[in-house]
Scaffold this active site. Sequence first.
Site, PDB file in Angstrom:
ATOM      1  N   GLU A   1     -33.841  -7.801-132.223  1.00 48.85           N
ATOM      2  CA  GLU A   1     -32.834  -6.891-132.080  1.00 48.85           C
ATOM      3  C   GLU A   1     -31.291  -7.412-132.160  1.00 48.85           C
ATOM      4  O   GLU A   1     -31.429  -8.417-131.228  1.00 48.85           O
ATOM      5  CB  GLU A   1     -32.853  -6.040-130.917  1.00 48.85           C
ATOM      6  CG  GLU A   1     -31.775  -4.919-130.770  1.00 48.85           C
ATOM      7  CD  GLU A   1     -31.914  -3.911-132.049  1.00 48.85           C
ATOM      8  OE1 GLU A   1     -32.982  -3.433-132.343  1.00 48.85           O
ATOM      9  OE2 GLU A   1     -30.854  -3.883-132.603  1.00 48.85           O
TER      10      GLU A   1
ATOM     11  N   LEU B   1     -28.439  -5.586-131.991  1.00 48.74           N
ATOM     12  CA  LEU B   1     -27.219  -4.535-131.310  1.00 48.74           C
ATOM     13  C   LEU B   1     -26.534  -5.401-130.347  1.00 48.74           C
ATOM     14  O   LEU B   1     -26.790  -6.302-129.498  1.00 48.74           O
ATOM     15  CB  LEU B   1     -27.774  -3.361-130.717  1.00 48.74           C
ATOM     16  CG  LEU B   1     -28.767  -3.591-129.560  1.00 48.74           C
ATOM     17  CD1 LEU B   1     -28.157  -3.652-128.300  1.00 48.74           C
ATOM     18  CD2 LEU B   1     -29.689  -2.185-129.477  1.00 48.74           C
TER      19      LEU B   1
ATOM     20  N   ASN C   1     -27.635 -15.867-132.229  1.00 47.56           N
ATOM     21  CA  ASN C   1     -26.836 -15.920-130.972  1.00 47.56           C
ATOM     22  C   ASN C   1     -26.268 -17.137-130.642  1.00 47.56           C
ATOM     23  O   ASN C   1     -25.168 -17.440-130.266  1.00 47.56           O
ATOM     24  CB  ASN C   1     -27.739 -15.534-129.870  1.00 47.56           C
ATOM     25  CG  ASN C   1     -27.792 -13.867-129.693  1.00 47.56           C
ATOM     26  OD1 ASN C   1     -27.134 -13.224-130.401  1.00 47.56           O
ATOM     27  ND2 ASN C   1     -28.483 -13.498-128.791  1.00 47.56           N
TER      28      ASN C   1
ATOM     29  N   LEU D   1     -13.687 -15.436-133.303  1.00 45.50           N
ATOM     30  CA  LEU D   1     -12.647 -16.470-133.120  1.00 45.50           C
ATOM     31  C   LEU D   1     -11.438 -15.997-132.010  1.00 45.50           C
ATOM     32  O   LEU D   1     -10.348 -16.488-132.476  1.00 45.50           O
ATOM     33  CB  LEU D   1     -11.956 -16.528-134.423  1.00 45.50           C
ATOM     34  CG  LEU D   1     -12.620 -17.276-135.491  1.00 45.50           C
ATOM     35  CD1 LEU D   1     -11.999 -17.596-136.853  1.00 45.50           C
ATOM     36  CD2 LEU D   1     -13.074 -18.683-135.062  1.00 45.50           C
TER      37      LEU D   1
ATOM     38  N   ALA E   1     -10.044 -16.830-128.587  1.00 47.36           N
ATOM     39  CA  ALA E   1     -10.131 -17.591-127.543  1.00 47.36           C
ATOM     40  C   ALA E   1     -10.169 -17.000-126.282  1.00 47.36           C
ATOM     41  O   ALA E   1      -9.427 -15.986-126.158  1.00 47.36           O
ATOM     42  CB  ALA E   1      -9.040 -18.454-127.592  1.00 47.36           C
TER      43      ALA E   1
ATOM     44  N   GLY F   1     -20.238 -14.329-121.764  1.00 45.78           N
ATOM     45  CA  GLY F   1     -21.106 -14.081-120.661  1.00 45.78           C
ATOM     46  C   GLY F   1     -22.040 -13.254-121.096  1.00 45.78           C
ATOM     47  O   GLY F   1     -22.346 -13.260-122.307  1.00 45.78           O
TER      48      GLY F   1
ATOM     49  N   CYS G   1     -27.194 -11.857-123.073  1.00 41.46           N
ATOM     50  CA  CYS G   1     -27.795 -12.629-124.146  1.00 41.46           C
ATOM     51  C   CYS G   1     -27.236 -14.146-124.421  1.00 41.46           C
ATOM     52  O   CYS G   1     -28.221 -15.069-124.239  1.00 41.46           O
ATOM     53  CB  CYS G   1     -27.882 -11.461-125.390  1.00 41.46           C
ATOM     54  SG  CYS G   1     -28.896  -9.995-125.093  1.00 41.46           S
TER      55      CYS G   1
ATOM     56  N   LYS H   1     -18.245  -7.521-121.038  1.00 42.26           N
ATOM     57  CA  LYS H   1     -17.442  -7.577-122.238  1.00 42.26           C
ATOM     58  C   LYS H   1     -16.895  -6.012-122.194  1.00 42.26           C
ATOM     59  O   LYS H   1     -17.353  -5.125-121.322  1.00 42.26           O
ATOM     60  CB  LYS H   1     -18.044  -7.799-123.560  1.00 42.26           C
ATOM     61  CG  LYS H   1     -18.999  -6.842-123.877  1.00 42.26           C
ATOM     62  CD  LYS H   1     -19.490  -7.293-125.459  1.00 42.26           C
ATOM     63  CE  LYS H   1     -20.642  -6.382-125.919  1.00 42.26           C
ATOM     64  NZ  LYS H   1     -20.921  -6.733-127.384  1.00 42.26           N
TER      65      LYS H   1
HETATM   66  N1  LIG Z   1     -29.092  -6.269-124.065  1.00 46.77           N
HETATM   67  C1  LIG Z   1     -28.699  -6.505-125.246  1.00 46.77           C
HETATM   68  O1  LIG Z   1     -27.723  -6.458-125.728  1.00 46.77           O
HETATM   69  C2  LIG Z   1     -29.756  -7.089-126.051  1.00 46.77           C
HETATM   70  C3  LIG Z   1     -29.575  -7.358-127.510  1.00 46.77           C
HETATM   71  C4  LIG Z   1     -30.610  -7.859-128.482  1.00 46.77           C
HETATM   72  C5  LIG Z   1     -31.787  -8.183-127.652  1.00 46.77           C
HETATM   73  N2  LIG Z   1     -31.813  -8.117-126.387  1.00 46.77           N
HETATM   74  C6  LIG Z   1     -33.320  -8.633-125.780  1.00 46.77           C
HETATM   75  O2  LIG Z   1     -34.014  -7.582-125.543  1.00 46.77           O
HETATM   76  C7  LIG Z   1     -34.875  -7.553-124.418  1.00 46.77           C
HETATM   77  C8  LIG Z   1     -34.606  -6.271-123.375  1.00 46.77           C
HETATM   78  O3  LIG Z   1     -33.079  -6.579-123.255  1.00 46.77           O
HETATM   79  P1  LIG Z   1     -32.550  -5.574-122.338  1.00 46.77           P
HETATM   80  O4  LIG Z   1     -31.021  -5.862-122.063  1.00 46.77           O
HETATM   81  O5  LIG Z   1     -32.881  -4.192-122.750  1.00 46.77           O
HETATM   82  O6  LIG Z   1     -33.188  -5.495-120.870  1.00 46.77           O
HETATM   83  P2  LIG Z   1     -33.078  -4.701-119.477  1.00 46.77           P
HETATM   84  O7  LIG Z   1     -33.212  -5.429-118.575  1.00 46.77           O
HETATM   85  O8  LIG Z   1     -31.727  -3.661-119.949  1.00 46.77           O
HETATM   86  O9  LIG Z   1     -34.523  -3.684-119.809  1.00 46.77           O
HETATM   87  C9  LIG Z   1     -35.801  -4.009-119.663  1.00 46.77           C
HETATM   88  C10 LIG Z   1     -36.419  -2.788-119.314  1.00 46.77           C
HETATM   89  O10 LIG Z   1     -37.886  -3.351-119.160  1.00 46.77           O
HETATM   90  C11 LIG Z   1     -38.453  -2.699-117.865  1.00 46.77           C
HETATM   91  N3  LIG Z   1     -39.909  -3.469-117.579  1.00 46.77           N
HETATM   92  C12 LIG Z   1     -39.938  -4.388-117.053  1.00 46.77           C
HETATM   93  N4  LIG Z   1     -41.304  -4.716-117.073  1.00 46.77           N
HETATM   94  C13 LIG Z   1     -41.956  -3.675-117.600  1.00 46.77           C
HETATM   95  C14 LIG Z   1     -43.225  -3.170-117.616  1.00 46.77           C
HETATM   96  N5  LIG Z   1     -44.269  -4.353-117.235  1.00 46.77           N
HETATM   97  N6  LIG Z   1     -43.751  -2.229-118.414  1.00 46.77           N
HETATM   98  C15 LIG Z   1     -42.413  -1.648-118.663  1.00 46.77           C
HETATM   99  N7  LIG Z   1     -41.471  -1.749-118.720  1.00 46.77           N
HETATM  100  C16 LIG Z   1     -41.086  -2.892-117.909  1.00 46.77           C
HETATM  101  C17 LIG Z   1     -37.438  -2.743-116.729  1.00 46.77           C
HETATM  102  O11 LIG Z   1     -37.729  -1.783-116.020  1.00 46.77           O
HETATM  103  C18 LIG Z   1     -36.235  -2.523-117.706  1.00 46.77           C
HETATM  104  O12 LIG Z   1     -35.772  -1.207-117.720  1.00 46.77           O
HETATM  105  C19 LIG Z   1     -34.398  -9.029-124.023  1.00 46.77           C
HETATM  106  O13 LIG Z   1     -35.389  -9.831-124.495  1.00 46.77           O
HETATM  107  C20 LIG Z   1     -33.173  -9.193-124.431  1.00 46.77           C
HETATM  108  O14 LIG Z   1     -33.009 -10.729-124.828  1.00 46.77           O
HETATM  109  C21 LIG Z   1     -30.869  -7.568-125.540  1.00 46.77           C
END
Ligand SMILES: NC(=O)c1ccc[n+]([C@@H]2O[C@H](COP(=O)([O-])OP(=O)(O)OC[C@H]3O[C@@H](n4cnc5c(N)ncnc54)[C@H](O)[C@@H]3O)[C@@H](O)[C@H]2O)c1
Length: 427
Positions: free
Chosen positions: A149, A151, A206, A248, A250, A255, A258, A318
């Site tokens: 993903e 986003l 990333n 770009l 500064a 943070g 991700c 952010k």
């Molecule tokens: N947040 C972002 O902007 C973003 C963007 C791209 C990719 N990602 C990736 O996507 C993934 C998820 O990120 P996120 O920010 O949505 O995480 P998040 O912490 O917001 O959400 C994760 C959810 O998973 C649930 N969960 C944990 N264990 C579980 C289980 N066994 N069964 C069902 N649900 C369970 C948690 O309760 C939580 O609601 C990560 O790998 C992250 O790196 C995040």
Amino acid sequence: MKIAIIGTGYVGLVSGACFAESGHDVSCMDVDENKINDLTSGIISIYEPELKNLVVKNLKEQKLKFTTSMKEAVQNAQLIFICVGTPPKENGSADLRYVLSVADEIGKYLSEGSVIVIKSTVPAGTDKTVRDQILRVTKKSFFIASNPEFLGEGTAVHDFMNPHRTIIGIDDEEPKFLLRELYSDFPGELLFMTIESAMMAKYASNAFLATKISFINEIANLCECVGANIDDVARGMSLDPRIGKHFLKAGIGYGGSCFPKDVRALYQIASEHEHDFHLLKSVIEVNNNQRIKFFGKIKKELGDLNGKNICILGLSFKPNTDDIRESIGIDLAQKFSNAGAEVVVYDPRAMNNAKKVLLGVEFADSLNEAIQKTDAIVIATDWAEFRAIDSALLKEALEKPIIFDGRNLLNYKDLIRVGYKYFAIGR
Ligand SMILES: NC(=O)c1ccc[n+]([C@@H]2O[C@H](COP(=O)([O-])OP(=O)(O)OC[C@H]3O[C@@H](n4cnc5c(N)ncnc54)[C@H](O)[C@@H]3O)[C@@H](O)[C@H]2O)c1
């Protein structure tokens, strides 16, 4: 199409709501009972523009459901998206425990021929572990795919609905048509590749963006040494289409949930393959140093911090999100408070989350309240709302606090003209 989303956080909820909006029958599952109860009533615990409307609309139309039952979500689903967190372990590598515990559970309920799509950011090879885990509990045939993903929080719904590209890593031909059909309503190129390549493409993207940020921050640091202005330098660079204008800006560094974790995870992946990824090591170091330098700049100007009044503006990592994971504003507020300063903080959206982690600081109810009677104003997040403080500072009879603009946000020339001391990054 029947879709299950496992893990209903930022990525899972946005994916679920957007797939429902494009006409699919989506069941979002999470282990967090409170979250699921809230979502079932249309209450969304995270702030993400446009998301609430989409969730409420699709709940009403019964295209979107929420459940804590893996069985209910998975049993009839053709596509099962794993969207749980992959936080960093102590050594920086991705902690796959949530992904693997989902794999354990999915296996019990999946139907013949379903496709398990890993959307969580994971290292190449995770698909094999997930497959082995599922094979322990089922004899049914299934497929595995990767669909990283891209986003960004704060623009997540827009980004999901309007992807620049959609990457699918898949090694089997048969289920490609399902994924092709799923993404046929979304713009941007659909790229099929191997699972390993798809997983690497996410980390590489990333890491590249983080590298751009650390690069421009180093240029800004150098601008301060040679008397150049980073705004002009960055603009001069950005009009070259080979460089582009994004990332770009500064500031005090990146943070969030991700960039820090994914850059460290990629560095760790390289180390595990005995490849010393020098460049990434520097990207991480530059990013960590950026806030240390900024803290030092403030300390040098204010002298002893003990008893000084410091206002921190911006606690989300952010703008346009309430996510405070790896937030530099939170880190700075805690550092100033630990150094004996009287810290007042304000953020348009992240106050509730900040109250759960920040100790010994005062939480202001408004921007205006936050900037009163303070020795220094520190801008840690570039919320558009904070731009307005330059007119407040110019109009109101404040005692001219020193301004430390960690995001190069303010129109500083007018402030300097009327006697404010203003410090930023490379300006
Ligand atoms: N947040 C972002 O902007 C973003 C963007 C791209 C990719 N990602 C990736 O996507 C993934 C998820 O990120 P996120 O920010 O949505 O995480 P998040 O912490 O917001 O959400 C994760 C959810 O998973 C649930 N969960 C944990 N264990 C579980 C289980 N066994 N069964 C069902 N649900 C369970 C948690 O309760 C939580 O609601 C990560 O790998 C992250 O790196 C995040």
